[in-house]
Motif scaffolding. Sequence first.
Motif, PDB file in Angstrom:
ATOM      1  N   MET B 197       0.822  -1.227   0.000  1.00 57.15           N
ATOM      2  CA  MET B 197       0.000   0.000   0.000  1.00 57.15           C
ATOM      3  C   MET B 197       0.850   1.269   0.000  1.00 57.15           C
ATOM      4  O   MET B 197       0.324   2.358  -0.200  1.00 57.15           O
ATOM      5  CB  MET B 197      -0.906   0.025   1.236  1.00 57.15           C
ATOM      6  CG  MET B 197      -1.932  -1.096   1.290  1.00 57.15           C
ATOM      7  SD  MET B 197      -2.790  -1.091   2.905  1.00 57.15           S
ATOM      8  CE  MET B 197      -3.790  -2.592   2.734  1.00 57.15           C
ATOM      9  N   GLY B 198       2.144   1.140   0.295  1.00 57.38           N
ATOM     10  CA  GLY B 198       3.002   2.329   0.311  1.00 57.38           C
ATOM     11  C   GLY B 198       4.193   2.252   1.251  1.00 57.38           C
ATOM     12  O   GLY B 198       5.332   2.353   0.810  1.00 57.38           O
ATOM     13  N   PRO B 199       3.955   2.079   2.564  1.00 56.16           N
ATOM     14  CA  PRO B 199       5.057   2.169   3.534  1.00 56.16           C
ATOM     15  C   PRO B 199       6.083   1.060   3.323  1.00 56.16           C
ATOM     16  O   PRO B 199       5.709  -0.102   3.176  1.00 56.16           O
ATOM     17  CB  PRO B 199       4.366   1.966   4.892  1.00 56.16           C
ATOM     18  CG  PRO B 199       2.908   2.145   4.647  1.00 56.16           C
ATOM     19  CD  PRO B 199       2.663   1.793   3.219  1.00 56.16           C
ATOM     20  N   ARG B 200       7.369   1.426   3.317  1.00 57.92           N
ATOM     21  CA  ARG B 200       8.358   0.352   3.189  1.00 57.92           C
ATOM     22  C   ARG B 200       8.660  -0.271   4.538  1.00 57.92           C
ATOM     23  O   ARG B 200       9.191  -1.382   4.614  1.00 57.92           O
ATOM     24  CB  ARG B 200       9.622   0.855   2.498  1.00 57.92           C
ATOM     25  CG  ARG B 200      10.433   1.906   3.207  1.00 57.92           C
ATOM     26  CD  ARG B 200      11.599   2.312   2.272  1.00 57.92           C
ATOM     27  NE  ARG B 200      12.610   3.109   2.923  1.00 57.92           N
ATOM     28  CZ  ARG B 200      12.562   4.422   3.099  1.00 57.92           C
ATOM     29  NH1 ARG B 200      11.495   5.093   2.678  1.00 57.92           N
ATOM     30  NH2 ARG B 200      13.541   5.073   3.689  1.00 57.92           N
ATOM     31  N   TYR B 201       8.310   0.419   5.608  1.00 58.22           N
ATOM     32  CA  TYR B 201       8.439  -0.144   6.956  1.00 58.22           C
ATOM     33  C   TYR B 201       7.063  -0.232   7.617  1.00 58.22           C
ATOM     34  O   TYR B 201       6.284   0.719   7.551  1.00 58.22           O
ATOM     35  CB  TYR B 201       9.333   0.736   7.836  1.00 58.22           C
ATOM     36  CG  TYR B 201      10.790   0.715   7.451  1.00 58.22           C
ATOM     37  CD1 TYR B 201      11.577  -0.402   7.706  1.00 58.22           C
ATOM     38  CD2 TYR B 201      11.390   1.828   6.854  1.00 58.22           C
ATOM     39  CE1 TYR B 201      12.918  -0.430   7.365  1.00 58.22           C
ATOM     40  CE2 TYR B 201      12.730   1.812   6.510  1.00 58.22           C
ATOM     41  CZ  TYR B 201      13.495   0.680   6.773  1.00 58.22           C
ATOM     42  OH  TYR B 201      14.823   0.657   6.442  1.00 58.22           O
ATOM     43  N   VAL B 202       6.800  -1.363   8.249  1.00 56.36           N
ATOM     44  CA  VAL B 202       5.540  -1.534   8.980  1.00 56.36           C
ATOM     45  C   VAL B 202       5.875  -1.920  10.412  1.00 56.36           C
ATOM     46  O   VAL B 202       6.599  -2.888  10.641  1.00 56.36           O
ATOM     47  CB  VAL B 202       4.664  -2.630   8.335  1.00 56.36           C
ATOM     48  CG1 VAL B 202       3.394  -2.858   9.153  1.00 56.36           C
ATOM     49  CG2 VAL B 202       4.328  -2.274   6.890  1.00 56.36           C
ATOM     50  N   VAL B 203       5.370  -1.130  11.354  1.00 53.95           N
ATOM     51  CA  VAL B 203       5.529  -1.460  12.767  1.00 53.95           C
ATOM     52  C   VAL B 203       4.167  -1.901  13.285  1.00 53.95           C
ATOM     53  O   VAL B 203       3.200  -1.136  13.229  1.00 53.95           O
ATOM     54  CB  VAL B 203       6.022  -0.257  13.595  1.00 53.95           C
ATOM     55  CG1 VAL B 203       6.078  -0.614  15.073  1.00 53.95           C
ATOM     56  CG2 VAL B 203       7.390   0.212  13.102  1.00 53.95           C
ATOM     57  N   ILE B 204       4.089  -3.152  13.754  1.00 52.03           N
ATOM     58  CA  ILE B 204       2.833  -3.631  14.338  1.00 52.03           C
ATOM     59  C   ILE B 204       2.990  -3.682  15.848  1.00 52.03           C
ATOM     60  O   ILE B 204       3.837  -4.407  16.381  1.00 52.03           O
ATOM     61  CB  ILE B 204       2.423  -5.002  13.749  1.00 52.03           C
ATOM     62  CG1 ILE B 204       2.194  -4.851  12.240  1.00 52.03           C
ATOM     63  CG2 ILE B 204       1.168  -5.526  14.444  1.00 52.03           C
ATOM     64  CD1 ILE B 204       1.706  -6.109  11.542  1.00 52.03           C
ATOM     65  N   SER B 255      18.336   3.081   7.814  1.00 53.04           N
ATOM     66  CA  SER B 255      18.585   1.660   7.545  1.00 53.04           C
ATOM     67  C   SER B 255      17.711   0.794   8.439  1.00 53.04           C
ATOM     68  O   SER B 255      17.229   1.228   9.494  1.00 53.04           O
ATOM     69  CB  SER B 255      20.049   1.334   7.811  1.00 53.04           C
ATOM     70  OG  SER B 255      20.310   1.402   9.204  1.00 53.04           O
ATOM     71  N   PHE B 256      17.539  -0.461   8.042  1.00 54.87           N
ATOM     72  CA  PHE B 256      16.765  -1.396   8.869  1.00 54.87           C
ATOM     73  C   PHE B 256      17.384  -1.518  10.264  1.00 54.87           C
ATOM     74  O   PHE B 256      16.669  -1.515  11.271  1.00 54.87           O
ATOM     75  CB  PHE B 256      16.705  -2.776   8.199  1.00 54.87           C
ATOM     76  CG  PHE B 256      15.824  -3.762   8.924  1.00 54.87           C
ATOM     77  CD1 PHE B 256      14.449  -3.615   8.933  1.00 54.87           C
ATOM     78  CD2 PHE B 256      16.376  -4.833   9.615  1.00 54.87           C
ATOM     79  CE1 PHE B 256      13.629  -4.517   9.605  1.00 54.87           C
ATOM     80  CE2 PHE B 256      15.563  -5.735  10.294  1.00 54.87           C
ATOM     81  CZ  PHE B 256      14.190  -5.578  10.288  1.00 54.87           C
ATOM     82  N   ASN B 257      18.711  -1.579  10.321  1.00 60.74           N
ATOM     83  CA  ASN B 257      19.385  -1.683  11.614  1.00 60.74           C
ATOM     84  C   ASN B 257      19.068  -0.508  12.525  1.00 60.74           C
ATOM     85  O   ASN B 257      18.879  -0.670  13.723  1.00 60.74           O
ATOM     86  CB  ASN B 257      20.910  -1.768  11.431  1.00 60.74           C
ATOM     87  CG  ASN B 257      21.382  -3.196  11.613  1.00 60.74           C
ATOM     88  OD1 ASN B 257      20.713  -4.001  12.251  1.00 60.74           O
ATOM     89  ND2 ASN B 257      22.536  -3.502  11.053  1.00 60.74           N
ATOM     90  N   ASN B 258      19.022   0.686  11.941  1.00 60.34           N
ATOM     91  CA  ASN B 258      18.748   1.843  12.785  1.00 60.34           C
ATOM     92  C   ASN B 258      17.271   1.887  13.177  1.00 60.34           C
ATOM     93  O   ASN B 258      16.936   2.335  14.282  1.00 60.34           O
ATOM     94  CB  ASN B 258      19.167   3.136  12.086  1.00 60.34           C
ATOM     95  CG  ASN B 258      19.517   4.220  13.086  1.00 60.34           C
ATOM     96  OD1 ASN B 258      20.292   3.972  14.019  1.00 60.34           O
ATOM     97  ND2 ASN B 258      18.933   5.401  12.929  1.00 60.34           N
TER      98      ASN B 258
END
Lengths: 308, 308
Positions: B197-204, B255-258
């Motif tokens: 849908m858009g976001p490259r990061y998803v926080v659940i 970054s994913f790590n950060n």
Amino acid sequence: MGKLLIVGTVAFDAIETPFGKTDKILGGAATFIGLAASQFDVKSAIVSIVGDDFPQEYIDLLKNKNIDTSSLEVVKGGKTFYWKGKYHNDLNSRDTLVTELNTLADFKPVVPNDFKDADVVMLGNLHPSVQMSVIEQMAKRPKLVVLDTMNFWMDNTLEELMKVIKHTDVITINDEEARQLTNEYSLVKAAEKIQEMGPRYVVIKKGEHGALLFNEDNVFFAPALPLEEVFDPTGAGDTFAGGFSGFLAATDNTSFNNLKSAVIHGSNLASFCVERFGTERMQSLGKDEVNSRLHQFKALTQFDIELQ
Amino acid sequence: MGKLLIVGTVAFDAIETPFGKTDKILGGAATFIGLAASQFDVKSAIVSIVGDDFPQEYIDLLKNKNIDTSSLEVVKGGKTFYWKGKYHNDLNSRDTLVTELNTLADFKPVVPNDFKDADVVMLGNLHPSVQMSVIEQMAKRPKLVVLDTMNFWMDNTLEELMKVIKHTDVITINDEEARQLTNEYSLVKAAEKIQEMGPRYVVIKKGEHGALLFNEDNVFFAPALPLEEVFDPTGAGDTFAGGFSGFLAATDNTSFNNLKSAVIHGSNLASFCVERFGTERMQSLGKDEVNSRLHQFKALTQFDIELQ
């Protein structure tokens, strides 16, 4: 190579989930525990009881995993313990449709001589008096007695249960059961109270929400691996217990750090168990798959933050 | 020092939990976000609206945390957004007793010139059209747009919500909302669909069960710190978002790590928020306490297993 004594049910399960249903298949706490523990370098035995309706191929399956089945009593003319259940759509709750104790009703476990000096005793979910009789048969105090139990025994045989708990080093219990046993909603407080009852280690299982390990002021948490699909949760808790106790028997180290690793190994193996019906996934699980998923566990949980 | 633009409610909350109740106290998503973000080395501003019944001391409190409040509009003769709620005994659910939108009903956010080049835009839970108008006012594409939202907007303004989601880099959403938005029960599948849908990061966010961060094939999990007592969950999700976005604005690294570190910092700060009513704990939270609890987080989750 450490010795692991496993006590628990060997059973027929019939399972219905939103994804399908089975006829009677191989089940039982001791079965799942044994299969999971067989991933480690241990000498293990199952003490349990079945009827002569129990197929030889199932016994052979356990033997082929190097599990000693000489104390798996086969009762002539008897019927094997049978459980039938149906999971709800979210897989977090289930209805028990049939429970036939059959031969299990008169189960008097006999610990084989060769396992009276077991390093780790894994007491799968059973009547607490049966669990206690196993502890009493040991020739010497095991390095670890690990107890699994459930709310049914809290409701019906609390006094006997409290006696076993007192003789236990590690208890594995789910969150609701921990609350019921202690009348504490906070799991931190519940774990404190349970430690006062006997066990120096408390493992609180939260299903898809992971597991907590408590010891004095130390706490460790292992998540459940987030899976695309959980197919059948049956045996996940027992598989956790089997991985946990199998790793501890193989490594002969009861430090908090090693119990942390045991929790990770248990969680890792449980993540496979739920991918197929019953024991199917565990029967053919290979070392490479297990190691690969341990890498996933590490990636899932490990982080680098510089702390002052 | 990165710039963080915060949009969200500044409000009065009246809260009842099993442990006590409050009259109208300081609340609102932007308030909690701002207080949490002030733990990091950021230049932040809150865009919001209140009535002239809103005490100057609350505004001063935010200013004293180095939060720019010049775009906190104070409406003459207007009344501040007011929410009153009562938590059930397990603190996992609550009833809303009063919602008075008041000045919030006509909120037209105006992004201050000095923050049109903000590195991180944190869109607190609000009408998605209001959130969208903030994105449209930015002079250049921020490094990260972080969106918080809730089921109410899925029920009532789904089309507008989908438009904002499309322009978002990170969405924070709870587990039930992720399921509602995607019709997927598996959070892994839900996160995949949301990324489309858009976001490259998803926080659940799973409340007491921690938070999951998804990005392509990567997953990271941060537990909630097991606490003796949760006193008042109000603002925990916003505090998480404030710690998360504040850390990212301060470190200028997407970054994913950060982002993993940001999830840990957010979870860490949220664990303080729930210890007292409303913003009380966050108002006087010191660096030493925060660092000490980060050590606890590390002890809770880090393990050593040699992998092949």
